[in-house]
Scaffold this motif. Structure first.
Motif, PDB file in Angstrom:
ATOM      1  N   TRP A 649       0.834  -1.215   0.000  1.00  0.00           N
ATOM      2  CA  TRP A 649       0.000   0.000   0.000  1.00  0.00           C
ATOM      3  C   TRP A 649       0.865   1.260   0.000  1.00  0.00           C
ATOM      4  O   TRP A 649       0.597   2.217  -0.722  1.00  0.00           O
ATOM      5  CB  TRP A 649      -0.911   0.001   1.235  1.00  0.00           C
ATOM      6  CG  TRP A 649      -2.144  -0.813   1.072  1.00  0.00           C
ATOM      7  CD1 TRP A 649      -2.730  -1.210  -0.095  1.00  0.00           C
ATOM      8  CD2 TRP A 649      -2.949  -1.347   2.129  1.00  0.00           C
ATOM      9  NE1 TRP A 649      -3.842  -1.964   0.161  1.00  0.00           N
ATOM     10  CE2 TRP A 649      -4.014  -2.056   1.513  1.00  0.00           C
ATOM     11  CE3 TRP A 649      -2.884  -1.300   3.515  1.00  0.00           C
ATOM     12  CZ2 TRP A 649      -4.999  -2.708   2.242  1.00  0.00           C
ATOM     13  CZ3 TRP A 649      -3.868  -1.944   4.242  1.00  0.00           C
ATOM     14  CH2 TRP A 649      -4.910  -2.639   3.612  1.00  0.00           C
ATOM     15  N   ARG A 669      -5.745  -0.766 -16.410  1.00  0.00           N
ATOM     16  CA  ARG A 669      -5.648  -1.163 -15.014  1.00  0.00           C
ATOM     17  C   ARG A 669      -5.331  -2.652 -14.862  1.00  0.00           C
ATOM     18  O   ARG A 669      -4.682  -3.064 -13.904  1.00  0.00           O
ATOM     19  CB  ARG A 669      -6.957  -0.840 -14.299  1.00  0.00           C
ATOM     20  CG  ARG A 669      -7.150   0.645 -14.030  1.00  0.00           C
ATOM     21  CD  ARG A 669      -8.466   0.906 -13.333  1.00  0.00           C
ATOM     22  NE  ARG A 669      -8.558   2.295 -12.903  1.00  0.00           N
ATOM     23  CZ  ARG A 669      -9.637   2.834 -12.338  1.00  0.00           C
ATOM     24  NH1 ARG A 669     -10.720   2.076 -12.140  1.00  0.00           N
ATOM     25  NH2 ARG A 669      -9.647   4.106 -11.969  1.00  0.00           N
ATOM     26  N   ALA A 673      -2.460  -4.190 -12.591  1.00  0.00           N
ATOM     27  CA  ALA A 673      -2.737  -5.200 -11.570  1.00  0.00           C
ATOM     28  C   ALA A 673      -1.829  -6.411 -11.750  1.00  0.00           C
ATOM     29  O   ALA A 673      -1.270  -6.941 -10.781  1.00  0.00           O
ATOM     30  CB  ALA A 673      -4.197  -5.609 -11.621  1.00  0.00           C
ATOM     31  N   VAL A 735      -6.148  -7.693  -2.149  1.00  0.00           N
ATOM     32  CA  VAL A 735      -6.531  -6.628  -1.226  1.00  0.00           C
ATOM     33  C   VAL A 735      -5.999  -5.276  -1.677  1.00  0.00           C
ATOM     34  O   VAL A 735      -6.604  -4.234  -1.391  1.00  0.00           O
ATOM     35  CB  VAL A 735      -6.036  -6.970   0.196  1.00  0.00           C
ATOM     36  CG1 VAL A 735      -6.317  -5.841   1.167  1.00  0.00           C
ATOM     37  CG2 VAL A 735      -6.703  -8.247   0.688  1.00  0.00           C
ATOM     38  N   THR A 736      -4.878  -5.252  -2.390  1.00  0.00           N
ATOM     39  CA  THR A 736      -4.299  -3.974  -2.820  1.00  0.00           C
ATOM     40  C   THR A 736      -4.922  -3.437  -4.103  1.00  0.00           C
ATOM     41  O   THR A 736      -4.634  -2.304  -4.485  1.00  0.00           O
ATOM     42  CB  THR A 736      -2.784  -4.123  -3.042  1.00  0.00           C
ATOM     43  OG1 THR A 736      -2.542  -5.220  -3.937  1.00  0.00           O
ATOM     44  CG2 THR A 736      -2.067  -4.370  -1.733  1.00  0.00           C
ATOM     45  N   LEU A 737      -5.760  -4.229  -4.774  1.00  0.00           N
ATOM     46  CA  LEU A 737      -6.344  -3.755  -6.032  1.00  0.00           C
ATOM     47  C   LEU A 737      -7.171  -2.477  -5.856  1.00  0.00           C
ATOM     48  O   LEU A 737      -7.042  -1.546  -6.671  1.00  0.00           O
ATOM     49  CB  LEU A 737      -7.188  -4.864  -6.664  1.00  0.00           C
ATOM     50  CG  LEU A 737      -6.400  -6.034  -7.266  1.00  0.00           C
ATOM     51  CD1 LEU A 737      -7.342  -7.059  -7.873  1.00  0.00           C
ATOM     52  CD2 LEU A 737      -5.409  -5.532  -8.319  1.00  0.00           C
ATOM     53  N   PRO A 738      -8.035  -2.372  -4.835  1.00  0.00           N
ATOM     54  CA  PRO A 738      -8.763  -1.105  -4.677  1.00  0.00           C
ATOM     55  C   PRO A 738      -7.831   0.092  -4.506  1.00  0.00           C
ATOM     56  O   PRO A 738      -8.091   1.175  -5.042  1.00  0.00           O
ATOM     57  CB  PRO A 738      -9.608  -1.345  -3.419  1.00  0.00           C
ATOM     58  CG  PRO A 738      -9.777  -2.824  -3.351  1.00  0.00           C
ATOM     59  CD  PRO A 738      -8.502  -3.384  -3.868  1.00  0.00           C
ATOM     60  N   ALA A 739      -6.739  -0.101  -3.754  1.00  0.00           N
ATOM     61  CA  ALA A 739      -5.777   0.991  -3.600  1.00  0.00           C
ATOM     62  C   ALA A 739      -5.105   1.316  -4.925  1.00  0.00           C
ATOM     63  O   ALA A 739      -4.809   2.487  -5.216  1.00  0.00           O
ATOM     64  CB  ALA A 739      -4.731   0.621  -2.551  1.00  0.00           C
ATOM     65  N   TRP A 741      -6.518   1.057  -7.897  1.00  0.00           N
ATOM     66  CA  TRP A 741      -7.454   1.838  -8.716  1.00  0.00           C
ATOM     67  C   TRP A 741      -7.438   3.313  -8.296  1.00  0.00           C
ATOM     68  O   TRP A 741      -7.482   4.217  -9.133  1.00  0.00           O
ATOM     69  CB  TRP A 741      -8.876   1.298  -8.585  1.00  0.00           C
ATOM     70  CG  TRP A 741      -9.096  -0.154  -8.887  1.00  0.00           C
ATOM     71  CD1 TRP A 741     -10.053  -0.946  -8.359  1.00  0.00           C
ATOM     72  CD2 TRP A 741      -8.363  -0.999  -9.796  1.00  0.00           C
ATOM     73  NE1 TRP A 741      -9.967  -2.224  -8.850  1.00  0.00           N
ATOM     74  CE2 TRP A 741      -8.934  -2.283  -9.750  1.00  0.00           C
ATOM     75  CE3 TRP A 741      -7.261  -0.796 -10.629  1.00  0.00           C
ATOM     76  CZ2 TRP A 741      -8.471  -3.345 -10.504  1.00  0.00           C
ATOM     77  CZ3 TRP A 741      -6.789  -1.864 -11.384  1.00  0.00           C
ATOM     78  CH2 TRP A 741      -7.381  -3.113 -11.319  1.00  0.00           C
ATOM     79  N   ARG A 742      -7.344   3.556  -6.970  1.00  0.00           N
ATOM     80  CA  ARG A 742      -7.365   4.941  -6.504  1.00  0.00           C
ATOM     81  C   ARG A 742      -6.073   5.676  -6.847  1.00  0.00           C
ATOM     82  O   ARG A 742      -6.098   6.822  -7.308  1.00  0.00           O
ATOM     83  CB  ARG A 742      -7.587   4.981  -4.988  1.00  0.00           C
ATOM     84  CG  ARG A 742      -8.976   4.547  -4.539  1.00  0.00           C
ATOM     85  CD  ARG A 742      -9.214   4.916  -3.080  1.00  0.00           C
ATOM     86  NE  ARG A 742      -8.226   4.323  -2.191  1.00  0.00           N
ATOM     87  CZ  ARG A 742      -8.363   3.123  -1.629  1.00  0.00           C
ATOM     88  NH1 ARG A 742      -9.436   2.380  -1.870  1.00  0.00           N
ATOM     89  NH2 ARG A 742      -7.421   2.642  -0.836  1.00  0.00           N
ATOM     90  N   SER A 745      -5.469   6.969 -10.460  1.00  0.00           N
ATOM     91  CA  SER A 745      -6.408   7.950 -10.997  1.00  0.00           C
ATOM     92  C   SER A 745      -5.651   9.114 -11.628  1.00  0.00           C
ATOM     93  O   SER A 745      -4.587   9.540 -11.143  1.00  0.00           O
ATOM     94  CB  SER A 745      -7.327   8.453  -9.882  1.00  0.00           C
ATOM     95  OG  SER A 745      -8.153   9.471 -10.357  1.00  0.00           O
TER      96      SER A 745
END
Length: 752
Positions: A649, A669, A673, A735-739, A741-742, A745
Motif C-alpha cells: 500500500w 488497469r 494489476a 486486497v491492494t487492487l482497490p488501492a 485503482w485509486r 487515478s
C-alpha cells in the motif's frame, strides 16, 4: 552536547507524530510499535519460562506425601493413582484417614473419608459436562470440596482425592503424616529443546525484520522533511539524530504495547489445555526473569534507531532536496555467506561433544545465524535473479524493470515470510523425526491391572473384562508376591491348569495343585509344603496380620521346568481356598483402537488398579511446545503477510504519480494489476526457494550433528507451507487492487 542530542531526539519524536501527514505518521508509528511490541512480548514470555515451569514443579512437590510417624498426627494411608480420560492425564490419591488429626494436603481443607471425594475444579466441570459421561462411573463418591490453586500444578489439571476404607490393604499403600517434598525438575529432551530454540528464533527474526522494514516506510516523505530541516540550518549529524528520534518514539510505544501484550499472555496462558501437561499453567506463574529480560528489551529500541540511521547511508540530504545515489554498486555475496558458514561451523563443533544439547551456545548461535542469514542473502539473490529476466508482456516488463531498479525493497518485504517458512520447515522436520519414533496409530493396546484381596475379585474382574465387546477370549494373568516369616519373598502365579499349561507348558495338572519351580537365589524365598506365608507387605502391616495362607502339603510338587515369567510358585485357584485373604494383581492386554472401549476398561478396573494406553500416549511437554510454536509460527506468518500488504500500500501511495502517468499513456488497469502481482510473485518465488533450501539444510544439520538421528523429509508439509506463501501473495494482491485503482487515478497527475 547532551542537551543538543536530547533536543534533536525530541524534535524527531514530534515529527513522528505530525510530519508527512497525520495519517501517514500514525501508520508508520503504529507499524514500528507493533513490531517492537511483538518482540517485547516474545522476549518477556521466553524469559518467564523458567519461572513458569519452576512454580509448577514446586506445587507438584508440595503435595507429595511424606511417610513416617509424627507425634500428635493421625496417619493416613494413601495410594497414588495415575489414569487417563480421552488422552487427558488424570491423577490423584486414594486416601484412608485413621483419625480426626489426619494431615491435610495443600489446597484441601481435610482429606475425604470413605465415600467422599475432593476434586479439582477442572475435573468437576468435566464430570458435569456431556463429555464426562464415560468418566462419571469412576467418581460415584460424594464431592465435599474442590482442590485450591495451592494443590494444583495448573488450572486445568484433573486431580482428585478419593476416600476409601480399603486403601491400607492395597499394594504400595503407605502411611503418611504430612505432605511436601523436593521438586523433581524434569529437563527437556533433545528434540524438545531443538523445537524451543528453532521456534523462538523463527518467531523473533521476522519480528526484527519487520521492525527494520517499518522504519523505512514513507521514506520519501521523511527525506523531504529532513531536507527542509537542512534548509533551516540543521547539519548532517542533527538530521541523523532527528531520524533516530522518529524511530525512538515508535520503539518506546512498542515497549508499552509489548507490556500490554505480555499481560494478555498472562491472561490467556491458563486457557491452554494440552494433553498430559498436568493442566497447563497459572497466569500468576508467568513472571519474567528481569536479569535476562531488561537487557534483551533494550536491544529492540537500539535496533530501531540503528536501522533508521543506517537507512540514510545511501541518501544525500541537502537543503534544496534529496539525492539518492544513482550509481548503485552491485551487491557482494562474500560477506552475505558469512552467517551461514559461521552457523554451520558452530553446529559442527558439537561433533566433538559426547552428548550435545540444544541449549549449548554453539547450537543456539548456529540456529540464529543460519535463520538470520535468510534476510541477508535475499537482496543479493533477488537482484541477481531480476537482472536475468528479459522479454514478456507489458505487465511482466513493468514488474521486472521495477525490481531491477529497486530490488532491495522487494527483498525486505518478503524476508519475514522467508524466515518463517525456513523455520517452519525446520520445525516440521523435527516434528517428523519425533513422530516417526512413535508407534503407528494402529498399534494401540490397553494394559489393565486390577488388585484383588479375594479370589472372588479376580473372577469378577475376569468376567467383567471378557463381557466387553470383542474381548470374550482376552487372556488374563494373575500374579503376586508371598513372604515367609524371615522376610524373604518370591513371585507367585495363579491360574487354572489350562492357563498354566498355555503359559509354562505345565502338564499333568489338577485343580488344587501347587508347583515350586526353578532354583531361586539365596536371598529369595524357596517355598516348601506347609509353610505359612503372607501376601505382599501384609506381614509388616500395623496391627500385625497373621499368616494369610498355608501352602498345602498334600498337593505340593517340585522339579517342574521354570516358566518364562520367572515365577517360583505356580498355584491353581483351588489351592487358595484356605487363604484368609490374598494380595494379587490380575493383568490383561487388550489390542484395540476404540477409545470408548479404553474408557470402559478403565471403568471396569475402577480405582482397584491401573490402566495404561500403550501406543497412544504423548509427552505433555512435547505437546505444549509443538502447539505453542505452531500457533506462534502462524501468527508470525500473518504478521509477515500483513507487513507485505502494508508495504505494498505504501509503495502504491508513493508511486501514485508514475502510475497515473502510465494510465494517461494508455496502460490499462489490468496491466497494472498483473504488474503488481508479478512484483510480488518474483521475490516471493526466490524467497520460497531460499527458505526451502535453508530449512532443509538446517534440519539436516540439527538432526545429524545435534540429535544424531537420521533426517525425515515431510514432502506434503513442505508443499503445504509453500502453498501458504503463494496464497499470501494472492491475498495481498487482491486486497491492494482497490488501492491501485485509486492511486492510478488521473487526478494524481496534478500533485507536486
Amino acid at each position: 552536547m547532551i542537551r543538543r542530542w536530547t533536543s534533536d531526539l525530541l524534535l524527531g519524536m514530534r515529527l513522528a507524530l505530525r510530519g508527512g501527514g497525520a495519517r501517514t505518521a500514525l501508520v508508520r508509528l503504529g507499524l514500528t510499535a507493533v513490531g517492537v511490541g511483538l518482540g517485547v512480548a516474545v522476549l518477556l514470555t521466553a524469559t518467564a519460562l523458567p519461572n513458569m515451569l519452576g512454580a509448577r514443579d514446586d506445587r507438584g512437590a508440595a503435595r507429595m506425601p511424606v511417610a513416617g510417624a509424627v507425634g500428635g498426627v493421625d496417619p493416613a494411608y494413601v495410594v497414588r493413582r495415575d489414569d487417563e480420560f480421552r488422552g487427558r492425564g488424570l491423577q490423584g490419591y486414594l486416601v484412608q484417614p485413621t483419625g480426626p488429626r489426619t494431615p491435610a494436603a495443600p489446597g484441601v481443607d481435610r482429606l475425604p473419608g470413605p465415600g467422599e471425594a475432593v476434586l479439582s475444579p477442572a475435573l468437576v466441570a468435566l464430570l458435569d459436562s456431556p463429555d464426562g459421561e464415560l468418566l462419571r462411573p469412576r467418581f460415584s463418591q460424594r464431592v465435599i470440596g474442590t482442590v485450591g490453586d495451592a494443590g494444583l500444578t495448573g488450572p486445568n489439571e484433573l486431580y482428585f482425592y478419593l476416600g476409601s476404607d480399603s486403601v491400607a490393604g492395597q499394594p504400595e499403600a503407605a502411611a503418611v503424616s504430612g505432605f511436601g517434598g523436593t521438586a523433581d525438575r524434569r529437563g527437556l529432551g533433545p528434540i524438545e529443546l531443538l523445537l524451543v530454540v528453532v521456534g523462538a528464533t523463527t518467531c523473533l527474526v521476522p519480528v526484527f525484520v519487520f521492525v527494520v522494514t517499518s522504519t523505512r516506510l514513507a521514506a520519501a516523505s521523511r527525506d523531504r522533511r529532513l531536507a527542509a530541516l537542512r534548509l533551516v540550518g540543521a547539519d548532517r549529524g542533527q538530521v541523523r539524530r532527528i531520524a533516530a528520534g522518529e524511530a525512538l518514539l515508535g520503539s518506546l510505544a512498542g515497549l508499552v504495547l509489548g507490556g500490554a501484550l505480555f499481560l494478555l499472555v498472562r491472561v490467556l496462558v491458563p486457557k491452554i489445555t494440552v494433553s498430559g501437561f498436568r493442566g497447563g499453567l497459572f497466569g500468576a506463574d508467568v513472571v519474567p526473569d528481569w536479569l535476562l529480560g531488561v537487557p534483551a528489551l533494550l536491544v529492540l529500541p537500539l535496533l530501531v534507531c540503528a536501522a533508521a540511521v543506517f537507512a540514510l547511508r545511501g541518501v544525500v540530504i541537502e537543503p534544496l532536496g534529496v539525492v539518492r545515489r544513482a550509481a548503485r554498486a552491485r551487491r557482494r555475496l562474500a560477506w552475505r555467506l558469512l552467517p551461514v558458514l559461521a552457523g554451520g561451523v558452530l553446529l559442527a563443533t558439537t561433533l566433538g561433544t559426547t552428548e550435545p544439547g540444544a541449549t549449548d551456545p554453539a547450537v543456539i548461535g548456529g540456529v540464529v545465524l543460519i535463520l538470520a542469514a535468510v534476510p541477508v542473502l535475499l537482496p543479493w539473490l533477488v537482484e541477481r535473479f531480476a537482472g536475468l529476466l528479459r522479454g514478456g508482456s507489458p505487465a511482466w516488463l513493468l514488474a521486472v524493470r521495477r525490481l531491477q531498479l529497486d530490488s532491495a525493497t522487494a527483498a525486505r518485504l518478503v524476508s519475514g515470510i522467508a524466515v518463517v517458512l525456513a523455520g517452519s520447515i525446520t520445525l516440521q522436520g523435527v516434528y517428523a523425526r519425533a513422530e516417526s519414533d512413535r508407534p503407528p496409530p494402529g498399534n494401540v493396546s490397553v494394559l489393565a491391572n486390577s488388585y484383588a484381596t479375594q479370589l472372588a475379585d479376580v473372577r469378577d474382574f475376569t468376567a467383567t473384562l471378557r463381557a466387553l465387546p470383542g474381548q470374550g477370549t482376552v487372556p488374563v494373568r494373575t500374579s503376586g508376591l508371598v513372604e515367609n516369616a524371615t522376610g524373604k519373598r518370591t513371585a507367585v502365579v495363579v491360574g487354572t491348569c489350562a492357563e498354566l499349561h498355555s503359559d509354562t507348558g505345565l502338564r499333568d495338572c489338577r485343580e488344587g495343585d501347587v508347583y515350586a519351580v526353578g532354583t531361586p537365589a539365596p536371598d529369595v524365598y524357596r517355598p516348601a509344603p506347609g509353610d505359612r506365608v503372607w501376601f505382599g507387605h501384609a506381614r509388616r502391616a500395623e496391627p500385625a496380620v497373621p499368616p494369610q495362607w498355608t501352602i498345602p502339603a498334600d498337593r505340593f510338587h517340585t522339579a517342574v521346568a521354570p516358566p518364562d515369567n520367572g515365577a517360583a510358585l505356580l498355584v491353581t485357584p483351588a489351592a487358595l481356598a484356605t487363604a484368609t485373604s490374598v494380595g494379587l494383581t490380575s493383568s490383561a492386554i487388550l489390542p484395540t483402537t476404540d477409545l470408548d472401549l479404553v474408557e470402559r476398561v478403565r471403568n471396569t478396573v475402577g480405582w482397584h488398579g491401573t490402566v495404561y494406553s500403550l501406543g497412544t500416549g504423548r509427552d505433555g511437554t512435547y505437546a505444549l511446545i509443538t502447539r505453542v510454536l505452531s500457533v506462534g509460527s502462524v501468527l508470525i506468518l500473518l504478521l509477515a503477510a500483513g507487513s507485505l500488504l502494508i508495504a505494498a500500500w505504501e509503495q502504491l501511495r508513493e508511486r501514485r504519480r508514475s502510475l497515473a502517468t502510465l494510465r494517461a499513456n494508455g496502460v490499462g488497469r489490468g496491466v497494472l494489476a498483473r504488474s503488481l502481482l508479478w512484483q510480488l510473485v518474483i521475490p516471493v518465488a526466490v524467497a520460497v526457494v531460499v527458505a526451502v533450501l535453508v530449512g532443509l539444510g538446517l534440519d539436516w544439520l540439527l538432526l545429524t550433528l545435534v540429535v544424531r538421528r537420521p533426517m525425515v523429509v515431510d514432502i506434503g508439509t513442505i508443499a503445504l507451507l509453500t502453498a501458504s506463501a503463494a496464497a499470501a501473495v494472492l491475498v495481498v494482491t487482491a486486497v491492494t487492487l482497490p488501492a491501485l485503482w485509486r492511486t492510478s487515478s488521473l487526478e494524481h497527475l496534478r500533485e507536486e
